[in-house]
Scaffold this active site. Structure first.
Site, PDB file in Angstrom:
ATOM      1  N   ASP A 424      39.724  47.233  52.503  1.00 23.72           N
ATOM      2  CA  ASP A 424      39.901  47.555  51.092  1.00 23.72           C
ATOM      3  C   ASP A 424      41.217  46.964  50.574  1.00 23.72           C
ATOM      4  O   ASP A 424      42.106  46.608  51.338  1.00 23.72           O
ATOM      5  CB  ASP A 424      39.897  49.075  50.921  1.00 23.72           C
ATOM      6  CG  ASP A 424      39.448  49.523  49.542  1.00 23.72           C
ATOM      7  OD1 ASP A 424      39.279  48.658  48.650  1.00 23.72           O
ATOM      8  OD2 ASP A 424      39.268  50.744  49.350  1.00 23.72           O
ATOM      9  N   GLU A 427      44.610  43.252  46.355  1.00 25.82           N
ATOM     10  CA  GLU A 427      44.670  42.556  45.068  1.00 25.82           C
ATOM     11  C   GLU A 427      46.049  42.651  44.404  1.00 25.82           C
ATOM     12  O   GLU A 427      46.510  41.689  43.797  1.00 25.82           O
ATOM     13  CB  GLU A 427      43.628  43.131  44.096  1.00 25.82           C
ATOM     14  CG  GLU A 427      42.207  43.110  44.606  1.00 25.82           C
ATOM     15  CD  GLU A 427      41.814  44.422  45.287  1.00 25.82           C
ATOM     16  OE1 GLU A 427      40.657  44.539  45.700  1.00 25.82           O
ATOM     17  OE2 GLU A 427      42.684  45.322  45.384  1.00 25.82           O
ATOM     18  N   ASP A 490      34.792  49.214  42.514  1.00 22.11           N
ATOM     19  CA  ASP A 490      34.700  50.542  41.904  1.00 22.11           C
ATOM     20  C   ASP A 490      33.937  50.495  40.587  1.00 22.11           C
ATOM     21  O   ASP A 490      34.472  50.124  39.534  1.00 22.11           O
ATOM     22  CB  ASP A 490      36.100  51.103  41.668  1.00 22.11           C
ATOM     23  CG  ASP A 490      36.864  51.288  42.972  1.00 22.11           C
ATOM     24  OD1 ASP A 490      36.237  51.223  44.044  1.00 22.11           O
ATOM     25  OD2 ASP A 490      38.090  51.491  42.914  1.00 22.11           O
TER      26      ASP A 490
END
Length: 745
Positions: A424, A427, A490
Site C-alpha cells: 500500500d 504516493e 480507495d
C-alpha cells in the site's frame, strides 16, 4: 501545463523559444541529429547569442523511434528500459532525412519551417510542426497552470506538441477515473493519494496511444504535464522541467500491437500463480478483528459453499502507531505462526498489508535512522511528518543496504507463513529530501513506488520462485506492470463509484498494465445490498477479485442471503473459466495484452467502441457489461457478429445497442462469434488440473480453422487444439490424447 494565453500571447512571467528550422542535419547509419536554432538563420550574425535545441533520432526497437531533445547537455536518467537496444533504424537522405524502423519512419525536412513527421505503412501518423518544440523560462511569479513542481529547477521547461488528426482520440496515461478518452483534458503525471473520485491518480504513466495506430511514451520518471487537445486543440502537448526531453513514438498499428511494443520496451508482466485468480477476503481496514473473527469468516465461507483462495490481513495486524514494525499485535494475534499454519491447513494463502513507512514509535525507527536507511532532509536530519503515522519516516530504497534491511523484515514474515504482500501507499513522496544515491527528488516522486514494489517482489520471487510471486499494489508508474497485481485504490460504495473504478481499470489497461483488481463493494462507507451484489458480479468478472472495505466487513452474509447466492454463483463461474482466464494471463505475460480489454482496444475500427467505458472484454472472447443501476437496467453495445449470452445461451446479432434488465444473479456476459471457450471441470478452487475433464465450448462461427492453447498451470506445458468448421460440421483435434471433450454451444 499551459504556457500560452490563447493563440497570440504567452502567460505572464513566461518567455518562449521554439525550434524554428532544421539548420543542420547530421546523418549516421542508424540515427541522425538535428541542430534547431530558435530563429531562422538568414545571416551569420543570427548564429550569435541564439539558443539552440539539439535533437537526436534513433531506434531502440523495431517500429519504435526515440526522439531526444536537449537545450543544454543533461544526464537526467529515465526509466529502466529493459528492451531498449539501439541500432534498429536505417537512415536515408534524399533532400529530407528519414529514419526507418520496421514500417515506421520519421522524416526531418531541412530548413524552415520546422517539420518533423512520422508515418507508417504509407500513411501519416502525427507530426511536429512550427512552434511545436518549445523551450520555456518561467519567472518566479509566472502564471502557468498548474504551478510547476520541483523548486528552482522548474523555471526551465521543454515541451513537445504532436498533431492530432480530425477524429483522433487519446487513451492511457495511467489509472485515471474520469472519461476514458483523454481529449480536452489536462493530465498531470504525478502520483497522489487522492481516491478514485478526483483527477488525481495512484498510478501515473507517461504513455498514451491513439486510434490512429501509434503511441507516445515520455521517458521522464518525474512530473510530466499533458495538454491533450486543450491548450492547443489540434495537438497533444507534453512538457517537463529541465534541459532535456525524451520520447518514443511506437507504431502498432493495432492497440494490442502498440502495447506489445511498449511492454517490450518497459517490461512485460510476470506470470501469476493460478491461486491468485481465486476469491480474496479481507479483514477490512479499521474493523475489529482477531483470530477468532478471521476463523469465523473463513468457516462461514466454507459453510456457505463460497470457495475462498486467499485471506488478507489489513493494517491492524500490527499494533497501532507502529506501522510498520512487521510484528503481529500480540494482543489479538498471540500465536501468528500457529494461526498461519491453521489457515494453510484450510488450503488458504495468506496476504498481509505493508507500506514503505516506519512510524516513530516502531522499534525499527531508531534502528533505521541510526543506519541511514530513512530519507533525509538536505540538512542531514531524518525527514518526518505526522500524516498517516505519527513521526513516520520513509525507507530510502536508493540505498542498497536499506533495501536489503527492509527485505529482511519481509523474509521473517515469509518464514512465519505469509504468501503475499499488499504493498500500500508510496504516493506522498516529499520533495524536500536528499536521496542516498543523489537522485533528484522531483524525478523520484513517481519512481519511488517502483523501487518499493520491486524490493518486495524480489523477496517473493526469491522464496516462491518465478510465476508464484503476487503483490497487491496501489501505486505505480511506467514499468510497474512487471510487478502485478495492482488494485484501484480507495473508492466509494455507490454505483457511480463502481463505474469510475471501471474507468480507472480500463485506462490502466491502455497504459500497459495487464492484471487489475478493485475493492468489491467499494472501500469507503458500507454499500447497500444492491450495490454489493452488483459489485460482486463485476469483481468476479475481473482479472483478480477481492472483498475489502474500510469501516465495515465485506462477508456476503453481512448484506443478505441473496448476496451469498450471488457470490457463490459468480465465484464458481469464474473458477470454471480458469482454463480460459489463466491462458489469457499467459498471453499477458508473453505479449503485454491485458486481461480486461477496453472495447476500443479489441475493436479499434468500430466508432461505437471509441468512447465506451462501461463494458469490456475479459480475455479475447467474453464481453462483460456490469450493472450500474438500482433497477438492473443495462445499456450495452455489441459489435458486429453473432453473440451468445454465456448464462442463457441466447443468440443475439451485433452491430447495435441493446437495453437489458437483469436480476442480481445475472449480468450481460456475451461470447464472441467464432470463440472456442475452454471450461474447466471444477468450481471449488482456481488451481486445479485444467486439462483433466476440460470441455471446449465451440460457439457459432464462419468456416475455417481456430487454434487454441490451454496451458497447465502446474507444469507450464501447453495443450494445443485445432477446431475446424466446415459446412455446419465441427471437428476438433489436439496434441492431448485424452481427458478432454468438446460441445457445440
Amino acid at each position: 501545463m499551459k504556457f500560452t494565453d490563447g493563440l497570440w500571447q504567452l502567460r505572464p512571467g513566461v518567455t518562449a523559444l521554439y525550434a524554428a528550422e532544421a539548420y543542420d542535419i547530421q546523418a549516421g547509419e542508424d540515427a541522425f541529429t538535428v541542430t534547431a536554432p530558435t530563429a531562422v538563420i538568414s545571416r551569420r550574425g543570427d548564429t550569435l547569442n541564439r539558443p539552440v535545441l539539439s535533437l537526436r533520432l534513433s531506434s531502440p526497437l523495431e517500429n519504435v523511434i526515440r526522439v531526444r531533445v536537449e537545450h543544454h547537455l543533461s544526464d537526467d536518467r529515465g526509466f529502466d528500459l529493459v528492451g531498449a537496444e539501439e541500432g534498429h533504424g536505417i537512415v536515408k537522405t534524399d533532400g529530407a532525412t528519414t529514419l526507418t524502423s520496421g514500417t515506421l519512419s520519421a522524416t526531418m525536412a531541412p530548413g524552415a519551417p520546422w517539420n518533423l513527421s512520422f508515418h507508417a505503412d504509407g500513411r501519416p501518423l502525427t507530426s511536429s510542426g512550427p512552434k511545436s518544440i518549445g523551450f520555456f523560462r518561467l519567472a518566479a511569479d509566472a502564471q502557468v497552470d498548474p504551478p510547476p513542481v520541483g523548486g528552482a529547477r522548474a523555471c526551465v521547461h521543454l515541451a513537445q506538441q504532436l498533431a492530432l488528426d480530425v477524429g483522433e482520440v487519446v487513451y492511457g496515461l495511467g489509472e485515471r477515473f474520469g472519461p476514458l478518452v483523454k481529449n480536452g483534458q489536462t493530465v498531470e503525471i504525478w502520483n497522489a493519494d487522492g481516491g478514485t473520485s478526483s483527477e488525481q491518480a495512484y498510478k501515473n504513466v507517461p504513455f498514451y496511444l491513439t486510434n490512429r495506430g501509434y503511441g507516445v511514451f515520455v521517458n521522464h520518471p518525474g512530473h510530466v504535464s499533458y495538454e491533450i487537445g486543450s491548450e492547443t486543440v489540434q495537438r497533444v502537448q507534453f512538457s517537463v522541467a529541465g534541459e532535456s526531453l525524451e520520447y518514443f513514438v511506437i507504431y502498432g498499428p493495432s492497440p494490442k500491437q502498440i502495447l506489445e511494443r511498449y511492454t517490450a520496451l518497459t517490461g512485460r508482466p510476470a506470470r501469476l500463480p493460478a491461486w491468485s485468480y481465486g476469491l480474496w477476503l479481507s479483514t477490512s481496514f479499521t474493523t475489529d478483528y482477531d483470530e477468532q473473527t478471521v476463523t469465523s469468516f473463513i468457516d462461514g465461507m466454507a459453510e456457505r459453499d463460497l470457495p475462498l483462495s486467499v485471506f488478507h490481513f489489513d493494517c491492524f495486524w500490527m499494533r497501532e502507531f507502529n506501522w510498520c514494525d512487521f510484528q503481529w499485535d500480540p494482543r489479538v494475534f498471540p500465536d501468528p505462526e500457529g494461526m498461519l499454519a491453521r489457515l494453510h491447513a484450510k488450503d488458504l494463502r495468506v496476504c498481509v498489508w505493508i507500506n514503505p513507512y516506519i512510524a516513530q514509535r516502531s522499534p525499527l525507527f531508531a534502528e533505521a535512522a541510526e543506519q541511514g536507511f530513512l530519507l533525509k532532509r538536505p540538512d542531514g536530519s531524518v525527514w518526518q511528518w505526522d500524516l498517516w503515522q505519527a513521526g513516520m519516516g520513509l525507507v530510502d530504497f536508493t540505498n542498497p543496504d536499506a533495501t536489503r534491511w527492509f527485505q529482511s523484515k519481509l523474509r521473517a514474515l515469509q518464514d512465519q507463513g505469509v504468501d503475499a504482500f499488499k504493498t500500500d501507499f508510496g504516493e506522498r513522496i516529499p520533495l524536500d529530501v536528499a536521496y542516498f544515491d543523489g537522485s533528484a527528488p522531483e524525478r523520484m516522486h513517481n519512481l519511488y513506488t517502483h523501487l518499493y514494489n520491486t524490493a518486495v517482489f524480489e523477496v517473493l520471487e526469491e522464496r516462491r520462485g518465478r510465476g508464484e510471486a503476487v503483490l497487491f499494489a496501489r501505486s505505480a508508474t511506467a514499468g510497474g506492470q512487471r510487478l502485478p497485481v495492482h488494485w484501484g485504490g480507495d473508492s466509494g460504495s455507490t454505483y457511480g463509484s463502481m463505474a469510475e473504478t471501471l474507468r480507472g481499470g480500463l485506462s490502466l489497461a491502455f497504459s500497459g498494465f495487464s492484471f487489475w483488481s478493485h475493492d468489491i463493494g467499494g472501500f469507503e462507507g458500507t454499500p447497500d445490498p444492491g450495490v454489493f451484489k452488483r459489485w460482486v458480479a463485476f469483481g468476479l468478472m475481473s482479472s483478480h477479485s477481492r472483498l475489502h472495505g474500510s469501516t465495515s466487513y465485506r462477508v456476503p452474509w453481512a448484506f443478505d442471503e441473496e448476496a451469498v447466492a450471488v457470490t457463490r454463483l459468480f465465484t464458481k463461474l469464474k473458477l470454471r473459466l480458469m482454463p480460459y482466464l489463466y491462458q489469457a494471463g499467459v498471453q499477458a505475460h508473453e505479449s503485454g495484452t491485458p486481461l480486461m480489454r477496453p472495447m476500443a482496444m479489441e475493436f479499434p475500427g468500430d466508432r461505437n467502441a471509441a468512447h465506451l467505458d462501461t463494458q469490456y472484454l475479459l480475455g479475447p472472447d467474453l464481453l462483460v457489461a456490469p450493472v450500474f443501476t438500482p433497477d438492473g437496467t443495462v445499456e450495452l453495445y455489441l459489435p458486429d457478429g453473432t453473440w451468445t449470452n454465456y448464462l442463457t445461451g441466447e443468440r443475439v446479432e451485433g452491430g447495435r445497442w441493446r437495453t437489458e434488465r437483469h436480476g442480481f444473479t445475472s449480468m450481460p456476459i456475451y461470447v464472441r462469434e467464432g470463440a472456442v471457450l475452454p471450461v474447466g471441470a471444477r468450481d471449488d478452487r482456481p488451481d486445479y488440473d485444467y486439462l483433466d475433464g476440460l470441455t471446449l465450448r465451440v460457439y457459432p462461427g464462419p468456416d475455417g480453422e481456430t487454434a487454441l492453447t490451454v496451458t497447465d498451470h502446474a507444469s507450464g506445458e501447453p495443450a494445443r487444439f485445432t477446431v475446424t468448421r466446415s459446412g455446419g460440421e465441427v471437428r476438433v483435434s489436439s496434441s492431448l490424447a485424452s481427458g478432454w471433450t468438446y460441445e457445440l454451444a
